[in-house]
Design a protein around this motif. Sequence first.
Motif, PDB file in Angstrom:
ATOM      1  N   ALA A   1      43.539  95.699  23.314  1.00  0.00           N
ATOM      2  CA  ALA A   1      43.466  97.110  23.696  1.00  0.00           C
ATOM      3  C   ALA A   1      44.791  97.595  24.278  1.00  0.00           C
ATOM      4  O   ALA A   1      45.264  98.684  23.944  1.00  0.00           O
ATOM      5  N   ALA A   2      45.388  96.780  25.139  1.00  0.00           N
ATOM      6  CA  ALA A   2      46.669  97.173  25.741  1.00  0.00           C
ATOM      7  C   ALA A   2      47.741  97.345  24.674  1.00  0.00           C
ATOM      8  O   ALA A   2      48.503  98.320  24.691  1.00  0.00           O
ATOM      9  N   SER A   3      47.798  96.412  23.726  1.00  0.00           N
ATOM     10  CA  SER A   3      48.864  96.465  22.731  1.00  0.00           C
ATOM     11  C   SER A   3      48.605  97.497  21.638  1.00  0.00           C
ATOM     12  O   SER A   3      49.553  98.083  21.115  1.00  0.00           O
ATOM     13  N   TRP A   4      47.368  97.764  21.280  1.00  0.00           N
ATOM     14  CA  TRP A   4      47.071  98.697  20.188  1.00  0.00           C
ATOM     15  C   TRP A   4      46.856 100.128  20.654  1.00  0.00           C
ATOM     16  O   TRP A   4      47.019 101.061  19.881  1.00  0.00           O
ATOM     17  N   TYR A   5      46.442 100.312  21.909  1.00  0.00           N
ATOM     18  CA  TYR A   5      46.148 101.653  22.402  1.00  0.00           C
ATOM     19  C   TYR A   5      47.110 102.085  23.509  1.00  0.00           C
ATOM     20  O   TYR A   5      46.946 103.166  24.060  1.00  0.00           O
TER      21      TYR A   5
ATOM     22  N   SER B   1      39.475 113.462  17.582  1.00  0.00           N
ATOM     23  CA  SER B   1      40.548 113.999  18.416  1.00  0.00           C
ATOM     24  C   SER B   1      40.397 113.650  19.898  1.00  0.00           C
ATOM     25  O   SER B   1      41.354 113.723  20.652  1.00  0.00           O
ATOM     26  N   GLU B   2      39.182 113.266  20.313  1.00  0.00           N
ATOM     27  CA  GLU B   2      38.948 112.914  21.715  1.00  0.00           C
ATOM     28  C   GLU B   2      39.046 111.410  21.970  1.00  0.00           C
ATOM     29  O   GLU B   2      39.108 110.975  23.117  1.00  0.00           O
ATOM     30  N   ARG B   3      39.048 110.605  20.918  1.00  0.00           N
ATOM     31  CA  ARG B   3      39.102 109.150  21.072  1.00  0.00           C
ATOM     32  C   ARG B   3      40.493 108.707  21.495  1.00  0.00           C
ATOM     33  O   ARG B   3      41.481 109.401  21.258  1.00  0.00           O
ATOM     34  N   LEU B   4      40.549 107.531  22.128  1.00  0.00           N
ATOM     35  CA  LEU B   4      41.852 106.941  22.443  1.00  0.00           C
ATOM     36  C   LEU B   4      42.564 106.655  21.124  1.00  0.00           C
ATOM     37  O   LEU B   4      42.003 105.967  20.261  1.00  0.00           O
ATOM     38  N   PRO B   5      43.770 107.155  20.956  1.00  0.00           N
ATOM     39  CA  PRO B   5      44.476 106.895  19.696  1.00  0.00           C
ATOM     40  C   PRO B   5      45.160 105.527  19.719  1.00  0.00           C
ATOM     41  O   PRO B   5      45.642 105.078  20.743  1.00  0.00           O
ATOM     42  N   LYS B   6      45.186 104.897  18.542  1.00  0.00           N
ATOM     43  CA  LYS B   6      45.992 103.685  18.403  1.00  0.00           C
ATOM     44  C   LYS B   6      47.439 104.143  18.298  1.00  0.00           C
ATOM     45  O   LYS B   6      47.736 105.174  17.702  1.00  0.00           O
ATOM     46  N   ILE B   7      48.339 103.363  18.893  1.00  0.00           N
ATOM     47  CA  ILE B   7      49.746 103.734  18.869  1.00  0.00           C
ATOM     48  C   ILE B   7      50.512 102.829  17.932  1.00  0.00           C
ATOM     49  O   ILE B   7      50.245 101.632  17.860  1.00  0.00           O
ATOM     50  N   ASN B   8      51.462 103.403  17.206  1.00  0.00           N
ATOM     51  CA  ASN B   8      52.331 102.602  16.319  1.00  0.00           C
ATOM     52  C   ASN B   8      51.536 101.549  15.583  1.00  0.00           C
ATOM     53  O   ASN B   8      51.887 100.376  15.556  1.00  0.00           O
ATOM     54  N   GLU B   9      50.462 101.978  14.930  1.00  0.00           N
ATOM     55  CA  GLU B   9      49.563 101.023  14.282  1.00  0.00           C
ATOM     56  C   GLU B   9      50.263 100.267  13.163  1.00  0.00           C
ATOM     57  O   GLU B   9      50.946 100.835  12.321  1.00  0.00           O
TER      58      GLU B   9
END
Length: 158
Positions: free
Chosen positions: A48-52, A145-153
Amino acid sequence: MNHISLQRSVAEKIKALYAISRELEQLFPGRHYTPDGHMIGSIGEALAASWYGLELFEASAKTHDAKATDGRLVQIKATQIDRVALSSEPDWLLVLRIHPDGTFTEEYNGPGALAWSHCGKQQTNGQCPITLATLHKLQTEVPESERLPKINEVSAHA
């Protein structure tokens, strides 16, 4: 370390952990070396920390495990089975299912109150169970649009 490098590093280490588990099971048939308990929880938090892009709190923090970049407090649950259990109502809940190959799927990414209101009866250990099937149904009520987005997937199979 940038987020993509971190994601790849975490994914590689988790895949290696599961590969070692399978090797041990082949060496000692009938014995199981599947990560579980605290280890699965910690694996879920690392993913979770690395993906979100979540900032993790100290281990065993009450109710919430992390803070999102937008300030939301997040409880992270990880499982290898068809359910999780909550001991209190989190602000936001992220549930990840860890697969035997070390990849994961997002099972729920939504308001803690919504999930909490659908939990089963409190067990003797103080936890209230909820199935992944129930969480999947609830997930449809949470706009993307309200969900936690994944970053730099990057690919979960990297």
